[in-house]
Enzyme design. Structure first.
Site, PDB file in Angstrom:
ATOM      1  N   ASP A  91      -3.471  62.831   2.248  1.00 45.27           N
ATOM      2  CA  ASP A  91      -1.806  63.223   2.062  1.00 45.27           C
ATOM      3  C   ASP A  91      -1.861  62.477   3.435  1.00 45.27           C
ATOM      4  OD1 ASP A  91      -0.077  64.868   1.362  1.00 45.27           O
ATOM      5  OD2 ASP A  91      -1.005  66.707   2.026  1.00 45.27           O
ATOM      6  N   HIS A 134       2.292  65.228  -0.335  1.00 43.00           N
ATOM      7  CA  HIS A 134       2.319  66.413  -0.859  1.00 43.00           C
ATOM      8  C   HIS A 134       3.983  67.181  -0.567  1.00 43.00           C
ATOM      9  CE1 HIS A 134       1.648  69.170   2.812  1.00 43.00           C
ATOM     10  NE2 HIS A 134       2.191  69.927   2.032  1.00 43.00           N
ATOM     11  N   SER A 155       3.680  71.530   7.222  1.00 50.59           N
ATOM     12  CA  SER A 155       3.089  70.824   6.500  1.00 50.59           C
ATOM     13  C   SER A 155       3.789  69.042   6.854  1.00 50.59           C
ATOM     14  CB  SER A 155       3.588  70.354   4.992  1.00 50.59           C
ATOM     15  OG  SER A 155       2.375  71.632   4.054  1.00 50.59           O
TER      16      SER A 155
END
Length: 254
Positions: free
Chosen positions: A117, A68, A212
Site C-alpha cells: 500500500d 489506497h 492514511s
C-alpha cells in the site's frame, strides 16, 4: 469476532463496530516546522480543495502516500506542504498540482492486509525548502535504531465521527514486532500483517479517518506510511503502516 477490513477515506457503516480504518487519536499539537515533510493530499470538488489523506515529501518534487488514497486522475489532486493549521493561512504553505502518480504494481486493495500500500506522487512544481516549514524526510534503507518509539503525524480526525483538528497532530507510539501485531489482530477477519508492514501501538492512541498516507518517523527518518487500523479509533488495536524500507528499490526507480 468477524469484521470487514476496510481502509476508509471518508465514511464507515455505522453498524460496523470493528471495521478497519486509517487516522490520530490521543495526540498533541505539533509545532511550526517540527515535521516539514508532512503534506496534505487534497482532491478538488467544484472550486474547492479538500484534505483526503496525508503524504510525505522525500525529494523536493516527489512524495509518498498510500496507494489506497488514489483512484482518480492525477489532475484531480494537489499537494500542500508547510501547513500547520488546516483552517488558517500561516504564510508558510506551498501547493503543487500532481503531474502523475504510480501505485505499487503489486498493491491489491481486495487482498487481506492491503499489501504493498504505497504510491509515488510527482509534483508539477518543486517545493522551496529554504525555510524550516518545508523539507524532505531522510529515508534510509533500514530503520537504524528506530526500534522503540516513533512519532506519527496526522491531519485526520482526533476521534471517530469528530471533526478534523485544525492543528497538525503528533503522537509518540511504541513499535511492535510483526508477530505481536498479528497476535493482537487475531480474530479480526482480513487483518493480515506481513513483512511489508510495521506496527505501532499505545493504549488509547490510534490512527483515525483522514490520516492514511501520512508518515511514521523516527527523528527525521521515514519509517512507515499509514495504511490501516481499527475504524472506531479506540486505540485498542495496533495501527498498521507500510514498511517503507521494504520498498526502497522500487521507489528509487520511479
Amino acid at each position: 469476532m468477524n469484521a470487514l477490513l476496510n481502509i476508509l477515506l471518508c465514511t464507515l457503516a455505522a453498524t460496523a463496530l470493528a471495521e478497519i480504518s486509517p487516522n490520530i487519536v490521543g495526540g498533541s499539537n505539533a509545532a511550526a516546522g517540527e515535521f516539514p515533510w508532512q503534506g496534505s493530499l487534497q482532491v478538488r470538488s467544484g472550486t474547492s480543495w479538500f484534505h483526503i489523506c496525508g503524504c510525505v515529501l522525500y525529494t523536493t518534487s516527489k512524495a509518498l502516500t498510500a496507494a489506497h488514497c488514489l483512484s482518480n486522475s492525477a489532475s484531480s489532486y494537489r499537494l500542500g506542504f508547510g501547513m500547520l493549521r488546516m483552517n488558517n493561512v500561516d504564510g508558510t504553505e506551498q501547493y503543487s498540482s500532481v503531474t502523475s502518480y504510480t501505485n505499487h504494481p503489486n498493491y491489491n486493495g481486495n487482498a487481506a492486509g492491503y499489501p504493498n500500500d504505497i504510491a509515488v506522487l510527482r509534483l508539477t512544481s518543486s517545493m522551496d525548502t529554504s525555510s524550516s516549514a518545508v523539507g524532505p524526510s531522510v529515508w534510509l534503507l533500514v530503520e537504524r535504531l528506530c526500534r522503540t518509539n516513533m512519532y506519527d503525524q496526522r491531519m485526520g480526525k482526533t476521534q471517530w465521527r469528530w471533526q478534523h483538528p485544525n492543528n497538525l497532530q503528533k503522537v509518540d507510539m511504541t513499535v511492535l514486532t510483526n508477530s505481536d501485531c498479528s497476535s493482537r489482530w487475531s480474530g479480526i477477519s482480513g487483518a493480515t500483517v506481513n513483512s511489508g508492514h510495521i506496527c505501532i501501538f499505545e493504549s488509547g492512541r490510534s490512527a483515525c479517518s483522514g490520516d492514511s498516507g501520512g508518515p511514521l518517523v523516527c527523528g527525521n527518518t521515514l519509517t512507515g506510511i499509514t495504511s490501516w487500523g481499527i475504524s472506531s479509533c479506540s486505540g485498542s488495536y495496533p495501527s498498521v503502516y507500510t514498511r517503507v524500507s521494504s520498498f526502497y528499490n522500487w521507489v528509487q526507480t520511479q
